[in-house]
Design a protein around this motif. Structure first.
Motif, PDB file in Angstrom:
ATOM      1  N   CYS A  25       4.641   2.011  -5.791  1.00 55.72           N
ATOM      2  CA  CYS A  25       4.358   0.755  -6.452  1.00 55.72           C
ATOM      3  C   CYS A  25       3.692   0.994  -7.802  1.00 55.72           C
ATOM      4  N   HIS A  26       3.379   2.240  -8.119  1.00 55.40           N
ATOM      5  CA  HIS A  26       2.775   2.539  -9.418  1.00 55.40           C
ATOM      6  C   HIS A  26       3.822   2.407 -10.515  1.00 55.40           C
ATOM      7  N   ASP A  27       3.378   1.969 -11.688  1.00 52.38           N
ATOM      8  CA  ASP A  27       4.294   1.800 -12.821  1.00 52.38           C
ATOM      9  C   ASP A  27       5.043   3.075 -13.149  1.00 52.38           C
ATOM     10  N   TRP A  28       4.426   4.220 -12.874  1.00 50.09           N
ATOM     11  CA  TRP A  28       5.027   5.501 -13.257  1.00 50.09           C
ATOM     12  C   TRP A  28       5.906   6.110 -12.172  1.00 50.09           C
ATOM     13  N   GLY A  29       6.129   5.379 -11.087  1.00 55.23           N
ATOM     14  CA  GLY A  29       7.023   5.874 -10.047  1.00 55.23           C
ATOM     15  C   GLY A  29       8.402   6.249 -10.572  1.00 55.23           C
ATOM     16  N   PRO A  30       9.040   5.381 -11.375  1.00 51.19           N
ATOM     17  CA  PRO A  30      10.362   5.738 -11.908  1.00 51.19           C
ATOM     18  C   PRO A  30      10.340   7.000 -12.756  1.00 51.19           C
ATOM     19  N   HIS A  31       9.273   7.197 -13.533  1.00 53.27           N
ATOM     20  CA  HIS A  31       9.184   8.372 -14.397  1.00 53.27           C
ATOM     21  C   HIS A  31       8.978   9.642 -13.580  1.00 53.27           C
ATOM     22  N   ALA A  32       8.142   9.567 -12.539  1.00 57.20           N
ATOM     23  CA  ALA A  32       7.910  10.739 -11.694  1.00 57.20           C
ATOM     24  C   ALA A  32       9.184  11.176 -10.989  1.00 57.20           C
ATOM     25  N   SER A  33      10.019  10.214 -10.624  1.00 52.18           N
ATOM     26  CA  SER A  33      11.257  10.546  -9.905  1.00 52.18           C
ATOM     27  C   SER A  33      12.277  11.263 -10.779  1.00 52.18           C
ATOM     28  N   ARG A  34      12.115  11.165 -12.088  1.00 52.09           N
ATOM     29  CA  ARG A  34      13.051  11.841 -12.997  1.00 52.09           C
ATOM     30  C   ARG A  34      12.944  13.359 -12.924  1.00 52.09           C
ATOM     31  N   ALA A  35      11.852  13.861 -12.363  1.00 52.48           N
ATOM     32  CA  ALA A  35      11.627  15.308 -12.350  1.00 52.48           C
ATOM     33  C   ALA A  35      12.670  16.057 -11.537  1.00 52.48           C
ATOM     34  N   ASN A  36      13.284  15.378 -10.575  1.00 51.19           N
ATOM     35  CA  ASN A  36      14.352  15.999  -9.798  1.00 51.19           C
ATOM     36  C   ASN A  36      15.628  15.191  -9.995  1.00 51.19           C
ATOM     37  N   PRO A  37      16.644  15.741 -10.642  1.00 50.11           N
ATOM     38  CA  PRO A  37      17.856  14.967 -10.951  1.00 50.11           C
ATOM     39  C   PRO A  37      18.537  14.365  -9.731  1.00 50.11           C
ATOM     40  N   GLN A  38      18.552  15.095  -8.611  1.00 44.76           N
ATOM     41  CA  GLN A  38      19.191  14.550  -7.412  1.00 44.76           C
ATOM     42  C   GLN A  38      18.391  13.383  -6.848  1.00 44.76           C
ATOM     43  N   TYR A  40      -1.919  -1.587  -6.197  1.00 44.78           N
ATOM     44  CA  TYR A  40      -0.908  -0.671  -5.660  1.00 44.78           C
ATOM     45  C   TYR A  40      -0.986  -0.554  -4.146  1.00 44.78           C
ATOM     46  N   THR A  41      -1.589  -1.540  -3.499  1.00 45.85           N
ATOM     47  CA  THR A  41      -1.862  -1.463  -2.065  1.00 45.85           C
ATOM     48  C   THR A  41      -0.618  -1.237  -1.209  1.00 45.85           C
ATOM     49  N   ILE A  42       0.522  -1.756  -1.645  1.00 39.70           N
ATOM     50  CA  ILE A  42       1.730  -1.655  -0.821  1.00 39.70           C
ATOM     51  C   ILE A  42       2.146  -0.199  -0.616  1.00 39.70           C
ATOM     52  N   GLU A  43       1.804   0.659  -1.591  1.00 41.60           N
ATOM     53  CA  GLU A  43       2.167   2.074  -1.502  1.00 41.60           C
ATOM     54  C   GLU A  43       1.439   2.744  -0.336  1.00 41.60           C
ATOM     55  N   GLY A  44       0.111   2.573  -0.307  1.00 40.63           N
ATOM     56  CA  GLY A  44      -0.658   3.178   0.774  1.00 40.63           C
ATOM     57  C   GLY A  44      -0.404   2.529   2.119  1.00 40.63           C
ATOM     58  N   ARG A  45      -0.237   1.225   2.105  1.00 40.01           N
ATOM     59  CA  ARG A  45       0.000   0.510   3.362  1.00 40.01           C
ATOM     60  C   ARG A  45       1.296   0.972   4.028  1.00 40.01           C
ATOM     61  N   PHE A  46       2.329   1.154   3.221  1.00 40.42           N
ATOM     62  CA  PHE A  46       3.601   1.585   3.804  1.00 40.42           C
ATOM     63  C   PHE A  46       3.450   2.968   4.438  1.00 40.42           C
ATOM     64  N   ILE A  47       2.837   3.891   3.693  1.00 45.33           N
ATOM     65  CA  ILE A  47       2.659   5.246   4.227  1.00 45.33           C
ATOM     66  C   ILE A  47       1.822   5.193   5.508  1.00 45.33           C
ATOM     67  N   ALA A  85       7.211  -5.994 -12.680  1.00 42.44           N
ATOM     68  CA  ALA A  85       6.728  -6.593 -11.439  1.00 42.44           C
ATOM     69  C   ALA A  85       5.453  -7.388 -11.679  1.00 42.44           C
ATOM     70  N   SER A  86       5.243  -8.404 -10.859  1.00 45.15           N
ATOM     71  CA  SER A  86       4.032  -9.209 -10.941  1.00 45.15           C
ATOM     72  C   SER A  86       3.590  -9.602  -9.539  1.00 45.15           C
ATOM     73  N   PRO A  87       2.320  -9.355  -9.176  1.00 48.10           N
ATOM     74  CA  PRO A  87       1.845  -9.789  -7.860  1.00 48.10           C
ATOM     75  C   PRO A  87       1.816 -11.301  -7.724  1.00 48.10           C
ATOM     76  N   ARG A  88       1.909 -12.022  -8.841  1.00 45.82           N
ATOM     77  CA  ARG A  88       1.871 -13.487  -8.799  1.00 45.82           C
ATOM     78  C   ARG A  88       3.050 -14.072  -8.033  1.00 45.82           C
ATOM     79  N   LEU A 134      10.710  -3.575  -4.388  1.00 46.37           N
ATOM     80  CA  LEU A 134       9.657  -3.886  -3.428  1.00 46.37           C
ATOM     81  C   LEU A 134       8.677  -4.881  -4.040  1.00 46.37           C
ATOM     82  N   PRO A 135       8.274  -5.904  -3.306  1.00 45.12           N
ATOM     83  CA  PRO A 135       7.295  -6.853  -3.852  1.00 45.12           C
ATOM     84  C   PRO A 135       5.933  -6.204  -4.036  1.00 45.12           C
TER      85      PRO A 135
END
Length: 308
Positions: free
Chosen positions: A115-128, A27-34, A239-242, A154-155
């Motif tokens: 980049c975490h698999d659960w990113g889409p699920h966490a975003s559901r918490a706020n409809p907007q 999940y390195t891309i998440e921290g690197r971007f921030i 997604a696949s890092p390959r 995102l790759p």
């Protein structure tokens, strides 16, 4: 556009859940971007994109990390993602009550990145956030609500030490003779990999090197560097890092995935440097790859080179 585009990063929130993220592993891309958005590029960070004046901003970044939420809030084995959703929802509540920017567009010019698999699920918490905002996701799965009209794929890359492996540096990827037709090695999970391993697990065919586990002492990247095609099947998530590893090693990526919106596909012509093979074609994978004419393969190789 690159000179004018400005991003405002909200300062609300405290580490480790906000303004922090992993800079190693899958999940390195998440921290690197921030990190790079907030800390690099001189005054204001963001390599010149970040602005401290929200009135100048074209987009607004919410710097929370779903990966860090999982590390600190998720109870192992519970499959209860509600704590993640509460943090995301509370964060939107804080910035929308403290600043005018969210409410004037209902979040349409705001973005999150995960980049975490659960990113889409966490975003559901706020409809907007789920419906209006830009979600920059590695797990760009259309069956899980990814919308290519507004969201960004995102790759994903797996940096075990935090740095690019020496085998992926440009000086090591100029191999011209590639002795293997195709290569894959990876864990047996998700719906596609079992099919691939059932039909092609080494030593079924010496030209198609497919392993669940590489033999001891065999280097993963060396196989990529000596293969014409690198197989990139989805696991439990699309997604696949390959894919990134294949591009770095000059190996033509073969996408084996369903419902995956490829990274930056609004600007990248993936057909210029990769192949997409349907799951139903896996039993005849060698025939498909052998059917790629040498001229076409060289065109794809050149496309891979240009994509790095």
């Amino acid at each position: 556009m690159e000179k004018r585009f400005k991003v405002y990063v909200y300062e609300e929130g405290e580490p480790p859940l906000v303004h922090n993220g992993p800079c190693k592993d899958i999940y390195t891309i998440e921290g690197r971007f921030i990190h790079e958005m907030e800390n690099l590029g001189g005054r204001g960070g963001g390599g010149g994109f970040r602005t401290s004046e929200p009135g100048e901003a074209h987009a607004f970044f919410m710097p929370f990390s779903v990966t860090m939420m999982v590390a600190y809030l998720y109870k192992e084995g519970s499959y209860d993602l509600r704590p993640l959703g509460r943090v995301v929802s509370d964060y939107v509540g804080v910035i929308s009550s403290k600043h005018p920017f969210w409410n004037r567009t209902n979040g349409a010019d705001h973005f999150m990145l995960s980049c975490h698999d659960w990113g889409p699920h966490a975003s559901r918490a706020n409809p907007q956030l789920y419906t209006n905002s830009i979600r920059v996701l590695c797990n760009a799965n259309t069956t899980e609500g990814f919308d290519p009209q507004k969201d960004v794929s995102l790759p994903e890359i797996n940096l075990l030490s935090g740095d690019l492996p020496t085998q992926l540096l440009p000086s090591t990827t100029t191999t011209t003779t590639r002795s293997h037709l195709a290569f894959f090695a990876g864990g047996l999970h998700g719906p596609i990999r079992p099919i691939l391993l059932r039909h092609w697990r080494h030593p079924i065919d010496d030209a198609v090197r497919v392993f669940e586990y590489l033999p001891e002492g065999v280097d993963y990247y060396s196989y990529m560097l000596n293969s014409k095609f690198c197989l990139c099947p989805s696991g439990y998530e699309v997604a696949s890092p390959r894919i990134v590893e294949a591009v770095y090693t000059g190996c033509v990526p073969v996408i084996l995935s369903d419902n995956y919106v490829l990274p930056f596909s609004d600007v990248l012509r993936w057909e210029a440097f990769s192949l997409t093979v349907r799951t139903s074609e896996i039993p005849r994978l060698k025939e498909v790859l052998m059917g790629v004419a040498e001229e076409e393969y060289l065109r794809l190789r050149e496309g891979v080179r240009r994509a790095t």
